[in-house]
Design a protein around this motif. Sequence first.
Motif, PDB file in Angstrom:
ATOM      1  N   CYS A 262     -29.511  16.253  27.522  1.00  0.00           N
ATOM      2  CA  CYS A 262     -28.472  15.561  26.758  1.00  0.00           C
ATOM      3  C   CYS A 262     -29.106  14.512  25.856  1.00  0.00           C
ATOM      4  O   CYS A 262     -30.069  13.855  26.245  1.00  0.00           O
ATOM      5  CB  CYS A 262     -27.467  14.888  27.693  1.00  0.00           C
ATOM      6  SG  CYS A 262     -26.438  16.066  28.580  1.00  0.00           S
ATOM      7  N   GLN A 263     -28.540  14.341  24.667  1.00  0.00           N
ATOM      8  CA  GLN A 263     -29.049  13.352  23.724  1.00  0.00           C
ATOM      9  C   GLN A 263     -28.876  11.938  24.267  1.00  0.00           C
ATOM     10  O   GLN A 263     -29.706  11.085  24.043  1.00  0.00           O
ATOM     11  CB  GLN A 263     -28.312  13.461  22.387  1.00  0.00           C
ATOM     12  CG  GLN A 263     -28.805  14.564  21.496  1.00  0.00           C
ATOM     13  CD  GLN A 263     -28.150  14.491  20.144  1.00  0.00           C
ATOM     14  OE1 GLN A 263     -26.945  14.649  20.026  1.00  0.00           O
ATOM     15  NE2 GLN A 263     -28.942  14.258  19.121  1.00  0.00           N
ATOM     16  N   SER A 264     -27.774  11.698  24.946  1.00  0.00           N
ATOM     17  CA  SER A 264     -27.492  10.379  25.515  1.00  0.00           C
ATOM     18  C   SER A 264     -27.835  10.397  26.992  1.00  0.00           C
ATOM     19  O   SER A 264     -27.798  11.454  27.629  1.00  0.00           O
ATOM     20  CB  SER A 264     -26.010  10.048  25.342  1.00  0.00           C
ATOM     21  OG  SER A 264     -25.660  10.054  23.977  1.00  0.00           O
TER      22      SER A 264
ATOM     23  N   ALA B 176     -22.575   9.557  35.416  1.00  0.00           N
ATOM     24  CA  ALA B 176     -22.753   8.239  34.824  1.00  0.00           C
ATOM     25  C   ALA B 176     -23.232   8.454  33.395  1.00  0.00           C
ATOM     26  O   ALA B 176     -24.233   9.142  33.165  1.00  0.00           O
ATOM     27  CB  ALA B 176     -23.773   7.418  35.599  1.00  0.00           C
ATOM     28  N   ALA B 177     -22.493   7.902  32.449  1.00  0.00           N
ATOM     29  CA  ALA B 177     -22.860   7.987  31.030  1.00  0.00           C
ATOM     30  C   ALA B 177     -22.402   6.708  30.362  1.00  0.00           C
ATOM     31  O   ALA B 177     -21.348   6.166  30.702  1.00  0.00           O
ATOM     32  CB  ALA B 177     -22.195   9.202  30.375  1.00  0.00           C
TER      33      ALA B 177
ATOM     34  N   THR C  54     -19.042  11.372  23.258  1.00  0.00           N
ATOM     35  CA  THR C  54     -19.097  12.832  23.316  1.00  0.00           C
ATOM     36  C   THR C  54     -19.653  13.289  24.659  1.00  0.00           C
ATOM     37  O   THR C  54     -19.071  14.157  25.326  1.00  0.00           O
ATOM     38  CB  THR C  54     -19.955  13.390  22.167  1.00  0.00           C
ATOM     39  OG1 THR C  54     -19.406  12.954  20.926  1.00  0.00           O
ATOM     40  CG2 THR C  54     -19.993  14.900  22.185  1.00  0.00           C
ATOM     41  N   THR C  55     -20.737  12.680  25.077  1.00  0.00           N
ATOM     42  CA  THR C  55     -21.344  13.014  26.366  1.00  0.00           C
ATOM     43  C   THR C  55     -20.372  12.702  27.499  1.00  0.00           C
ATOM     44  O   THR C  55     -20.197  13.505  28.412  1.00  0.00           O
ATOM     45  CB  THR C  55     -22.662  12.241  26.540  1.00  0.00           C
ATOM     46  OG1 THR C  55     -23.550  12.622  25.481  1.00  0.00           O
ATOM     47  CG2 THR C  55     -23.312  12.530  27.875  1.00  0.00           C
ATOM     48  N   ARG C  56     -19.747  11.542  27.432  1.00  0.00           N
ATOM     49  CA  ARG C  56     -18.761  11.165  28.453  1.00  0.00           C
ATOM     50  C   ARG C  56     -17.588  12.152  28.479  1.00  0.00           C
ATOM     51  O   ARG C  56     -17.086  12.507  29.537  1.00  0.00           O
ATOM     52  CB  ARG C  56     -18.242   9.753  28.220  1.00  0.00           C
ATOM     53  CG  ARG C  56     -19.233   8.666  28.550  1.00  0.00           C
ATOM     54  CD  ARG C  56     -18.635   7.278  28.288  1.00  0.00           C
ATOM     55  NE  ARG C  56     -17.467   7.027  29.126  1.00  0.00           N
ATOM     56  CZ  ARG C  56     -17.522   6.581  30.375  1.00  0.00           C
ATOM     57  NH1 ARG C  56     -18.699   6.349  30.939  1.00  0.00           N
ATOM     58  NH2 ARG C  56     -16.424   6.380  31.059  1.00  0.00           N
ATOM     59  N   GLY C  57     -17.161  12.585  27.296  1.00  0.00           N
ATOM     60  CA  GLY C  57     -16.053  13.535  27.223  1.00  0.00           C
ATOM     61  C   GLY C  57     -16.400  14.854  27.882  1.00  0.00           C
ATOM     62  O   GLY C  57     -15.620  15.397  28.665  1.00  0.00           O
TER      63      GLY C  57
END
Length: 150
Positions: free
Chosen positions: A58-60, A79-80, A86-89
């Motif tokens: 993942c980018q984040s 955990a984000a 976007t990652t959290r979504g």
Amino acid sequence: MTDDPNLPPALAEIVEDFHAVGDRERLELLLDFSRELPELPEKYGGNYAESMEQVVECQSPLFLAIEHNDDGTVELIFAAPAEAPTTRGFASILQQGLSGLSGEEILAVPDDLHQRLGLAKSITPLRLRGMAAMLRRIKRNIQQQLTPVQ
């Protein structure tokens, strides 16, 4: 896209929700999911980077834990950072759509879930691959946990 027999009911409903709106609204829906990602359980606290597995594709920064319940179902913990909606979504979609299922049910989820959401026009391919990587990591971990040690 309703009642997709290849998806568990909760995931099929999420996919249906994404297809019920236009491209611009899909991004808003993804942001809504990002806000719904549950807070980390207290036991992970501030040291989640040490107690959870990082999904490096993942980018984040994204961290994952898989917990097994006594009834054979699985809970996904993510955990984000808040600044990575976007990652959290994506993490929230997986958490809401897969938690409470058995390991076998999760392993049966199609690998193209990220494509089924219809976000290809709105999200970069790199971000979509990040979601695919989350699902692959979850499946790999579950497969390892289900395979007896020899």
